[in-house]
Design a protein around this motif. Structure first.
Motif, PDB file in Angstrom:
ATOM      1  N   GLU A   1       0.810  -1.221   0.000  1.00  0.00           N
ATOM      2  CA  GLU A   1       0.000   0.000   0.000  1.00  0.00           C
ATOM      3  C   GLU A   1       0.841   1.267   0.000  1.00  0.00           C
ATOM      4  O   GLU A   1       0.520   2.234  -0.693  1.00  0.00           O
ATOM      5  CB  GLU A   1      -0.970   0.009   1.186  1.00  0.00           C
ATOM      6  CG  GLU A   1      -2.277  -0.698   0.866  1.00  0.00           C
ATOM      7  CD  GLU A   1      -3.364  -0.417   1.891  1.00  0.00           C
ATOM      8  OE1 GLU A   1      -3.075   0.253   2.901  1.00  0.00           O
ATOM      9  OE2 GLU A   1      -4.491  -0.880   1.671  1.00  0.00           O
ATOM     10  N   ALA A   2       1.936   1.267   0.775  1.00  0.00           N
ATOM     11  CA  ALA A   2       2.781   2.467   0.829  1.00  0.00           C
ATOM     12  C   ALA A   2       3.384   2.769  -0.546  1.00  0.00           C
ATOM     13  O   ALA A   2       3.453   3.927  -0.967  1.00  0.00           O
ATOM     14  CB  ALA A   2       3.888   2.286   1.871  1.00  0.00           C
TER      15      ALA A   2
ATOM     16  N   TRP B   1       2.106   1.853  -3.511  1.00  0.00           N
ATOM     17  CA  TRP B   1       1.036   2.302  -4.394  1.00  0.00           C
ATOM     18  C   TRP B   1       0.653   3.746  -4.088  1.00  0.00           C
ATOM     19  O   TRP B   1       0.350   4.520  -4.998  1.00  0.00           O
ATOM     20  CB  TRP B   1      -0.185   1.394  -4.248  1.00  0.00           C
ATOM     21  CG  TRP B   1       0.040   0.006  -4.763  1.00  0.00           C
ATOM     22  CD1 TRP B   1       0.895  -0.379  -5.754  1.00  0.00           C
ATOM     23  CD2 TRP B   1      -0.616  -1.192  -4.324  1.00  0.00           C
ATOM     24  NE1 TRP B   1       0.825  -1.732  -5.958  1.00  0.00           N
ATOM     25  CE2 TRP B   1      -0.102  -2.265  -5.100  1.00  0.00           C
ATOM     26  CE3 TRP B   1      -1.584  -1.476  -3.362  1.00  0.00           C
ATOM     27  CZ2 TRP B   1      -0.520  -3.588  -4.939  1.00  0.00           C
ATOM     28  CZ3 TRP B   1      -2.012  -2.788  -3.193  1.00  0.00           C
ATOM     29  CH2 TRP B   1      -1.487  -3.833  -3.977  1.00  0.00           C
ATOM     30  N   GLU B   2       0.687   4.102  -2.807  1.00  0.00           N
ATOM     31  CA  GLU B   2       0.361   5.482  -2.421  1.00  0.00           C
ATOM     32  C   GLU B   2       1.414   6.450  -2.977  1.00  0.00           C
ATOM     33  O   GLU B   2       1.074   7.525  -3.487  1.00  0.00           O
ATOM     34  CB  GLU B   2       0.271   5.596  -0.897  1.00  0.00           C
ATOM     35  CG  GLU B   2      -0.322   6.914  -0.424  1.00  0.00           C
ATOM     36  CD  GLU B   2      -0.651   6.900   1.059  1.00  0.00           C
ATOM     37  OE1 GLU B   2      -1.468   7.729   1.478  1.00  0.00           O
ATOM     38  OE2 GLU B   2      -0.091   6.052   1.800  1.00  0.00           O
ATOM     39  N   ARG B   3       2.693   6.058  -2.910  1.00  0.00           N
ATOM     40  CA  ARG B   3       3.767   6.898  -3.476  1.00  0.00           C
ATOM     41  C   ARG B   3       3.576   7.084  -4.981  1.00  0.00           C
ATOM     42  O   ARG B   3       3.898   8.134  -5.531  1.00  0.00           O
ATOM     43  CB  ARG B   3       5.139   6.265  -3.224  1.00  0.00           C
ATOM     44  CG  ARG B   3       5.685   6.410  -1.830  1.00  0.00           C
ATOM     45  CD  ARG B   3       7.174   6.128  -1.770  1.00  0.00           C
ATOM     46  NE  ARG B   3       7.543   4.850  -2.353  1.00  0.00           N
ATOM     47  CZ  ARG B   3       7.524   3.692  -1.703  1.00  0.00           C
ATOM     48  NH1 ARG B   3       7.117   3.665  -0.443  1.00  0.00           N
ATOM     49  NH2 ARG B   3       7.898   2.570  -2.304  1.00  0.00           N
TER      50      ARG B   3
ATOM     51  N   ASP C   1      -5.259   5.429  -6.652  1.00  0.00           N
ATOM     52  CA  ASP C   1      -6.459   5.539  -5.836  1.00  0.00           C
ATOM     53  C   ASP C   1      -6.574   4.216  -5.081  1.00  0.00           C
ATOM     54  O   ASP C   1      -7.024   3.201  -5.636  1.00  0.00           O
ATOM     55  CB  ASP C   1      -7.673   5.767  -6.742  1.00  0.00           C
ATOM     56  CG  ASP C   1      -8.981   5.907  -5.963  1.00  0.00           C
ATOM     57  OD1 ASP C   1      -9.101   5.297  -4.879  1.00  0.00           O
ATOM     58  OD2 ASP C   1      -9.881   6.593  -6.458  1.00  0.00           O
ATOM     59  N   LEU C   2      -6.149   4.185  -3.835  1.00  0.00           N
ATOM     60  CA  LEU C   2      -6.005   2.929  -3.094  1.00  0.00           C
ATOM     61  C   LEU C   2      -7.317   2.164  -2.967  1.00  0.00           C
ATOM     62  O   LEU C   2      -7.346   0.938  -3.114  1.00  0.00           O
ATOM     63  CB  LEU C   2      -5.414   3.198  -1.707  1.00  0.00           C
ATOM     64  CG  LEU C   2      -3.976   3.747  -1.683  1.00  0.00           C
ATOM     65  CD1 LEU C   2      -3.500   3.902  -0.249  1.00  0.00           C
ATOM     66  CD2 LEU C   2      -3.036   2.837  -2.457  1.00  0.00           C
ATOM     67  N   GLU C   3      -8.406   2.876  -2.697  1.00  0.00           N
ATOM     68  CA  GLU C   3      -9.690   2.192  -2.515  1.00  0.00           C
ATOM     69  C   GLU C   3     -10.162   1.563  -3.822  1.00  0.00           C
ATOM     70  O   GLU C   3     -10.552   0.387  -3.861  1.00  0.00           O
ATOM     71  CB  GLU C   3     -10.738   3.183  -1.993  1.00  0.00           C
ATOM     72  CG  GLU C   3     -12.066   2.525  -1.651  1.00  0.00           C
ATOM     73  CD  GLU C   3     -13.066   3.505  -1.052  1.00  0.00           C
ATOM     74  OE1 GLU C   3     -14.271   3.147  -0.992  1.00  0.00           O
ATOM     75  OE2 GLU C   3     -12.667   4.624  -0.667  1.00  0.00           O
TER      76      GLU C   3
ATOM     77  N   ARG D   1      -6.365   6.381 -11.950  1.00  0.00           N
ATOM     78  CA  ARG D   1      -5.172   6.087 -11.115  1.00  0.00           C
ATOM     79  C   ARG D   1      -5.193   4.642 -10.616  1.00  0.00           C
ATOM     80  O   ARG D   1      -5.128   4.361  -9.431  1.00  0.00           O
ATOM     81  CB  ARG D   1      -5.090   7.071  -9.948  1.00  0.00           C
ATOM     82  CG  ARG D   1      -4.906   8.510 -10.386  1.00  0.00           C
ATOM     83  CD  ARG D   1      -4.737   9.478  -9.246  1.00  0.00           C
ATOM     84  NE  ARG D   1      -5.981   9.641  -8.512  1.00  0.00           N
ATOM     85  CZ  ARG D   1      -6.075   9.553  -7.188  1.00  0.00           C
ATOM     86  NH1 ARG D   1      -5.011   9.291  -6.452  1.00  0.00           N
ATOM     87  NH2 ARG D   1      -7.231   9.732  -6.596  1.00  0.00           N
TER      88      ARG D   1
END
Length: 423
Positions: free
Chosen positions: A6-7, A9-11, A15-17, A128
């Motif tokens: 997750e970290a 992908w966030e970087r 869109d994480l959800e 995204r």
């Protein structure tokens, strides 16, 4: 997988959800289509692993390579000469373009009657959802159709796009144009990477990509056996993964799978007893576009070959390894890619001959021609393909569809009727 990546992908700005929802749907779809098969080769476990980690471990490998100064170049088309990319110590990967994800966002800047593949790669970016696109230092487009050509103009507002001009004919002047484009691409890749494409590096890159093509050629030879020793779905998956995975590792793993397949052929073991042998022809199928092969193989048939960019069009021809100078090797690259028989060419008699030869060589009962909705080149060429096959005494079913699941029952009815007829 999700928590550990997750970290990252966030970087990358995902869109994480929405991405988590996509992976959940993809996982279920994959389970239904692939993991439900009986008697699969042990070697397919590696392909299952790659797919399960395609947005995770592979993206982490790309990020680690970038941290060491390497560049990542993304592509949508088999016309982009991989040998140039790897010779400059960059990494080439395929990009997301095989699902409806992001369609609503894409249709805000594209006409609704745009082909599904174009809407998909634009949609993945705008929504995204594609870590491959977000990892790229360069996205290479190409002028294989008017839709793509104009879409790249729009896409360049959102990603670092470089466009290669693809000739539309195969005269001497067209080869000269293509050579100029390959040389221009070489300079662009050298500028991006800061690495010169030397004769030694290009020689190694040619051998690297040829080895991958050869192992896929071996796979195609083995799958042609009677009885059919591996499902068409599994071979499609192998071909799809070849665009994303590390070439050396992929070649080694598929070679091991072919060893296992060879033993299976020797024992006379098959996966689809009594199924009608068919050839799938036409548009490329990017991950996770598995709808039609699944329908075909759930309707009493088995796919024994693919005449497409995710198939023989991408693996049939090797780059001549006899060149000793940089110029000779670049000419060999130019010549190899000019052999591609994409529907963008006119006239395109080569493709008609290849389809008939492939259908006869694989001893198929019929050909299913697949076209994406609003893909004009393949839709128009399907009429000439059908005529060439009819003259050769080979039945053909023409299918036009998109990435949605709304027409599954209708397609299944048509495919079942065709399979019943060719039996």
């Amino acid at each position: 997988m999700t928590a550990s990546y997750e970290a990252m992908w966030e970087r990358l700005g995902l869109d994480l959800e929405a991405h988590a929802s996509l992976l959940e749907v993809l996982g279920k779809f994959y389970g239904d289509i692939y993991l439900s098969q009986q008697g699969r080769l042990r070697g397919m476990e590696y392909l299952d692993f790659v797919l399960s980690e395609i947005h995770g471990l592979r993206i982490r490998e790309l990020e680690e390579a970038k941290a060491q100064g390497r560049k990542v170049i993304g592509t949508f088309c088999v016309f982009v000469p991989e040998e140039i990319v790897w010779a400059a110590d960059a990494i080439q990967v395929g990009l997301c373009a095989g699902a409806e994800a992001g369609t609503e966002a894409a249709e805000k800047i594209l006409p609704r009657n745009t082909c599904a593949l174009i809407k998909s790669f634009v949609g993945f970016k705008l929504a995204r959802l594609c870590p491959f696109t977000e990892s790229c230092d360069m996205v290479v487009g190409e002028t294989t159709c008017d839709g793509k050509k104009k879409a790249y103009e729009i896409f360049s507002d959102y990603a670092p796009v470089y466009v290669m001009e693809i000739p539309q004919m195969k005269r001497d002047s067209d080869r000269a144009l293509w050579k100029a484009e390959v040389l221009r691409f070489k300079r662009a890749v050298e500028d991006l990477t800061g690495r010169e494409v030397t004769a030694e590096r290009l020689r190694e890159a040619i051998r690297l990509i040829n080895r991958r093509r050869r192992v896929l050629q071996r796979l195609n030879r083995l799958r042609a056996a009677r009885p059919v020793p591996i499902s068409g779905r599994d071979v499609l998956l192998i071909n799809q993964v070849s665009f994303y995975d590390d070439p050396d590792r992929f070649t080694q793993k598929v070679d091991e799978l072919c060893d296992e397949l060879e033993e299976k052929v020797r024992r006379g073991e098959g996966v689809a007893d009594g199924a009608a042998r068919v050839l799938l022809s036409g548009c490329p199928m990017a991950v996770p576009n598995w709808k039609l092969p699944y329908i075909i193989e759930s309707s009493g048939a088995v796919v024994v070959g693919e005449e497409s960019c995710i198939g023989t069009r991408n693996t049939r021809d090797l780059v001549d390894e006899g060149g000793t100078t940089l110029d000779e090797m670049l000419d060999a690259v130019v010549d190899r890619y000019m052999k591609i028989d994409c529907a963008c060419f006119t006239p395109n008699t080569e493709r008609l001959e290849h389809i008939v030869d492939l259908a006869r060589g694989l001893d198929v009962k019929g050909v299913i021609h697949y076209g994406l909705s609003f893909c004009q080149p393949y839709a128009m060429e399907s009429f000439k393909v059908e005529r060439a096959l009819r003259d050769a005494g080979i039945p053909m079913l023409s299918i036009e569809t998109d990435y949605s699941m709304e027409d599954v029952e209708q397609l299944k009815t048509r495919v079942e009727a065709f399979v019943e007829m060719i039996r």
